[in-house]
Scaffold this motif. Structure first.
Motif, short mmCIF file in Angstrom:
data_model
loop_
_atom_site.label_atom_id
_atom_site.label_comp_id
_atom_site.label_asym_id
_atom_site.label_seq_id
_atom_site.Cartn_x
_atom_site.Cartn_y
_atom_site.Cartn_z
N ALA A 186 39.45 45.62 30.64
CA ALA A 186 38.70 46.16 31.77
C ALA A 186 37.32 45.53 31.83
O ALA A 186 36.79 45.04 30.82
N MET A 187 36.72 45.57 33.00
CA MET A 187 35.40 44.97 33.22
C MET A 187 34.62 45.80 34.22
O MET A 187 35.19 46.52 35.04
N GLU A 188 33.31 45.69 34.16
CA GLU A 188 32.49 46.25 35.22
C GLU A 188 32.62 45.36 36.45
O GLU A 188 32.81 44.14 36.34
N ILE A 189 32.53 45.96 37.61
CA ILE A 189 32.87 45.28 38.85
C ILE A 189 32.00 44.04 39.10
O ILE A 189 32.44 43.08 39.74
N ASP A 190 30.78 44.02 38.56
CA ASP A 190 29.90 42.88 38.81
C ASP A 190 29.94 41.84 37.69
O ASP A 190 29.12 40.91 37.66
N ALA A 191 30.90 41.98 36.75
CA ALA A 191 31.06 41.00 35.67
C ALA A 191 32.04 39.91 36.10
O ALA A 191 32.60 39.94 37.20
N LEU A 192 32.24 38.94 35.22
CA LEU A 192 33.20 37.87 35.46
C LEU A 192 34.46 38.10 34.63
O LEU A 192 34.39 38.64 33.52
N VAL A 193 35.59 37.70 35.15
CA VAL A 193 36.85 37.79 34.42
C VAL A 193 36.72 36.96 33.14
O VAL A 193 36.26 35.82 33.18
N PRO A 194 37.11 37.51 31.99
CA PRO A 194 36.95 36.76 30.73
C PRO A 194 37.95 35.62 30.61
O PRO A 194 38.96 35.57 31.32
N ALA A 195 37.66 34.72 29.68
CA ALA A 195 38.56 33.61 29.35
C ALA A 195 39.11 33.84 27.96
O ALA A 195 38.50 34.54 27.14
N PRO A 196 40.27 33.26 27.63
CA PRO A 196 40.83 33.42 26.29
C PRO A 196 39.85 33.06 25.17
O PRO A 196 39.76 33.75 24.15
N HIS A 197 39.06 31.98 25.37
CA HIS A 197 38.16 31.55 24.29
C HIS A 197 36.93 32.43 24.14
O HIS A 197 36.11 32.20 23.26
#
Length: 470
Positions: free
Chosen positions: A298-309
């Motif tokens: 999950a993420m806050e709406i103003d964050a960026l989608v994470p990457a595997p690394h």
């Protein structure tokens, strides 16, 4: 003096016999059943020629397999689902158990129906063959899910062989910011402690944030605590609890005085020690949405989608890669603006009248975006009637939402409300597993306000940009 947590008090008050250092025989005040985890249990009783020990302390509800499209009388046309419902009806009739069947006016989702019927009260132990039985901890009751063999044991003995959990306190202070709710809070916390962060623990929520919540908001909080692996979730009863129970339980004045006095002792003793603790500041919260295929992704709406690394372990990196591949998102990109095909408002997490009021307040005078199919499924017949009486249902229909009959609906693909492969859904449910809402379906968990905003915008959007969330 032996100082005890609320969880320890509830277990000790219901212990019929201590089996060994870790296990007790636990008395069960109320057992709730549904159509899909009870059939084998009844078959086991019949094979042993054993009756249900205490029928009056059982409640059965048809909720998971039932269609929710408007129809009177309601019909279950899928053969396998109808067989499950008919089995439950027959077993309940033979055993003298109350059943809320397809056309009962009180039918709905078990975890919404039981509290609103006044059956959930502080200090009780309540079991059900469904993991989200943790919901009842919002009213100071110890609730947790059990398996089919345990359902049989409860039916036969009104007890359960129970391994005592460790204790955890999650303390949350601060006012919830504009645009956020208890759903955002629990998704945010699961994202921080992880899907296994509370595994083996009974969690007690404390703090000013929790104190300020309504009883229904607390139910959302406790409902989803199981998604962090918790075996139970609890909130000590207070005036908010008492007001809710008094409204729904129908006590006489004398009974109420006696009961409420006893309930005021249901709190953790000063100086009692928990096995683990977390502290959070809710004032820093932003609206949350899941980006992956587990509630902790999950993420806050103003964050960026994470990457595997971005993750420390190979296992977490691989899990992230698989989730992003399935959900169809790109790493290090905003999730805002991601188009949605479907919006689902309902479930035992957020299908209560308070949730529907929130949605109606946001969509009044607006229209669901072209190309989006938005469904509202009230959590019970009682919620449906209240929403219609208050004019909420008409507001939703005028905005372009489908107004459905009560049931679990699109929370899980056990009925005919399912996502098609590749469809993306803004959902106020509790799980976003692969295929949870339909084979190949993509689920983003969020609050009722966030889902309502997505329906109007046609994409995942920050609800704080949409005006009032009340």
């Amino acid at each position: 003096m032996h100082r005890r947590t609320l969880y320890q008090k509830l277990v000790e008050s219901h212990t019929v016999k201590r089996i060994d250092e870790d296990n007790v025989l636990l008395y069960v005040d109320l057992h709730v059943m549904n159509e899909y985890t009870s059939p084998q249990a009844f078959s086991g009783l019949q094979a042993r020629d054993r009756p249900v020990r205490r029928p009056a302390q059982q409640l059965a509800v048809v909720s998971h397999v039932i269609p929710t499209h408007a129809e009177s009388p309601r019909m279950i046309r899928d053969a396998a689902s109808l067989h499950q419902a008919e089995n439950l009806a027959r077993n309940c009739a033979q055993s003298g158990i109350r059943l809320l069947g397809a056309n009962d006016p009180e039918q709905g989702i078990e975890h919404i129906v039981a509290p609103e019927l006044g059956l959930v009260r502080p200090g009780m132990v309540i079991l059900c063959g469904d993991s989200h039985t943790t919901t009842y901890g919002a009213l100071g009751a110890l609730g947790f899910g059990i398996g089919t063999s345990e359902v049989e044991h409860v039916l036969a003995t009104q007890t359960l062989v129970y391994r005592v959990a460790r204790t955890m306190r999650i303390h949350v202070d601060g006012a919830l910011p504009f645009g956020t709710s208890s759903k955002d809070l629990i998704v945010w916390m699961i994202g921080r402690i992880g899907a296994q962060g509370a595994r083996g623990y009974a969690v007690e929520f404390t703090g000013s944030t929790v104190d300020a919540m309504s009883a229904e908001a607390r139910m959302t909080l406790c409902n989803m605590t199981v998604e962090a692996g918790a075996r139970a979730a609890l909130i000590a009863p207070d005036e908010t609890t008492f007001d809710y129970v008094r409204e729904h339980a129908g006590f006489s004045a004398e009974t109420w005085r006696e009961a409420s006095q006893a309930w005021r002792t249901l709190h953790t003793d000063e100086g009692a020690v928990y096995d683990a603790q977390f502290e959070f500041d809710a004032s820093r919260l932003a609206p949350c949405v899941t980006w992956g295929t587990s509630p902790d992704q999950a993420m806050e709406i103003d964050a960026l989608v994470p990457a595997p690394h971005d993750f420390d372990t190979a296992e977490a990196a691989e899990s992230t890669k698989r989730a992003l591949d399935y959900i169809g998102l790109s790493a290090h990109r905003p999730i805002v603006g991601t188009p949605v095909d479907r919006v689902f408002i309902g479930s035992c997490t957020n299908g209560r009248i308070e949730d529907l009021r929130m949605v109606a307040g946001l969509v009044a005078g607006k229209r669901v975006a072209t190309g989006v199919r938005a469904m509202v499924v009230p959590g019970s017949g009682r919620v449906k009637r209240q929403a219609e009486t208050e004019g909420i249902a008409q507001v939703l229909v005028d905005a372009g939402f489908e107004w459905r009959e009560p049931g679990c609906s699109m929370c899980l693909a056990m009925n005919d409300d399912v996502l098609a492969e590749g469809e993306r859904c803004a959902s106020i449910t509790n799980r976003n597993f692969e295929g949870r809402q339909g084979r190949g379906g993509r689920t983003h968990l969020m609050s009722p306000a966030m889902a309502a905003a997505a329906a109007i915008a046609g994409c995942i959007v920050d609800v704080r940009t949409m005006g009032s969330t009340q």
